[in-house]
Design an enzyme around this catalytic site. Structure first.
Site, short mmCIF file in Angstrom:
data_model
loop_
_atom_site.label_atom_id
_atom_site.label_comp_id
_atom_site.label_asym_id
_atom_site.label_seq_id
_atom_site.Cartn_x
_atom_site.Cartn_y
_atom_site.Cartn_z
N SER A 165 -49.60 -25.40 -59.16
CA SER A 165 -50.69 -24.47 -59.43
C SER A 165 -51.63 -24.38 -58.23
CB SER A 165 -51.41 -24.90 -60.72
OG SER A 165 -52.26 -23.88 -61.19
N ASP A 261 -46.04 -17.24 -67.74
CA ASP A 261 -47.14 -17.70 -66.89
C ASP A 261 -47.72 -16.50 -66.15
OD1 ASP A 261 -48.86 -19.01 -65.14
OD2 ASP A 261 -47.29 -20.10 -64.08
N HIS A 291 -47.22 -22.08 -68.04
CA HIS A 291 -47.89 -22.72 -66.91
C HIS A 291 -48.23 -24.17 -67.28
CE1 HIS A 291 -50.18 -22.60 -63.15
NE2 HIS A 291 -51.01 -23.43 -63.76
#
Length: 320
Positions: A165, A261, A291
């Protein structure tokens, strides 16, 4: 793999089209308060509890040591995982996710242990400075300095960078910085559902998964505003690497994305741009998951599979 991407790019793992029921059980209830509406301290404490609840059992590692890395703005805390006897070894410098605002080396301890054991490499987990107290370029600078330190002080036989991320963003940015600044030499990028662009939020995956899939479009906009609050900062390639005009000369990459996501499309677009620039890329989409799945190895077998795949790619890069 070099040049333009082959057919079947990204390669896909699992059946597409339906969210895994185990993921559904992990999602917050519909009436839960939006994290970005909470005080930052409360948000940080709550998300840490959620992450640790789905973390797999920690792998035993030969040696784990907390260190302080000298930085221009003060020491940078880090944790070094050595899977074998001390000595020169290939090294992954890892940057945790959390939107540049939350989480830290404790939230990602189990992932770093897993990669150290499965890839048979030293892992340096970096506790970079967090926004909003420390906006851009604090985190990016810390990650680059930590990578320099690993190359110079650990005697690493090879250096890779990686993260999930926001950490994937910082890994991509560190690779750009290393290319632009003449080192250190990086052999591989592990980019796990990376944030590639905070200047625009208009991809199909942002529209399709804006709500009800964990990471929301609203939360990502908030994260971006905490990290890059100044006018024009979001356009800086060291904030939004997808906007870099030139991606040639970067190290080979594995880019892992999740079907459900908001960041899926920009991660895969970055993989495509790397391939178009002649960079070797393994772009892989995990279907049925959302995610954050990569660090949920106690709850999702896809996380175990993805960690093993990432470790395999690291081993190949270190042996090249």
């Amino acid at each position: 793999m070099t040049g333009r991407s082959p057919m079947g790019f990204p390669r896909q793992v699992g059946e597409a089209g339906a969210l895994d029921p185990r993921v559904t059980a992990l999602l917050p209830p519909a009436d839960a308060p939006a994290p970005e509406a909470l005080p930052v301290a409360e948000f940080r404490a709550g998300i840490m509890d959620i992450v640790l609840a789905t973390a797999g059992a920690p792998h035993r590692v030969h040696r784990v040591a907390d260190v302080d890395i000298p930085g221009a703005a003060g020491d940078i805390a880090a944790r070094v995982y050595s899977p074998a006897a001390d000595g020169p070894a290939p090294t992954l410098v890892y940057f945790h996710g959390g939107g540049w605002v939350v989480l830290g080396i404790d939230s990602h301890d189990h992932v770093c242990r897993s990669l150290a054991v499965k890839a048979n490499c030293t892992v340096v987990s970096v506790d970079y400075r967090l926004a909003p107290e420390h906006p851009f370029p604090a985190a990016a600078d810390d990650c680059y300095v930590a990578t320099q330190w690993a190359a110079e002080e650990l005697g690493a036989t090879a250096i890779a960078v990686g993260g999930d991320s926001a950490g994937g963003n910082l890994a991509a940015v560190t690779a750009l910085m290393a290319r632009d600044r003449g080192g250190p030499d990086i052999c591989h990028q592990l980019l796990i559902y990376p944030v590639a662009n905070v200047a625009s939020f208009d991809t199909p995956s942002y529209e399709r998964y804006a709500t009800d899939h964990g990471l929301t479009a609203s939360l990502m906009r908030w994260f971006g505003a905490q990290y890059a609050p100044a006018v024009g900062q979001a356009l800086d390639p060291y904030v939004s690497p997808l906007l870099a005009t030139d991606l040639t000369g970067l190290p080979p990459a594995q880019v892992i994305t999740a079907e459900f996501d908001v960041l899926r499309d920009e991660g895969e677009a970055y993989a495509q741009r790397l391939a178009d620039a002649g960079v070797g890329v393994d772009s892989v989409r995990y279907n049925g998951v959302h995610h954050g799945f990569f660090i949920m190895d106690a709850a999702l077998d896809q996380a175990v599979h993805a960690q093993e795949d990432a470790a395999r790619a690291l081993r190949l890069a270190f042996d090249a």
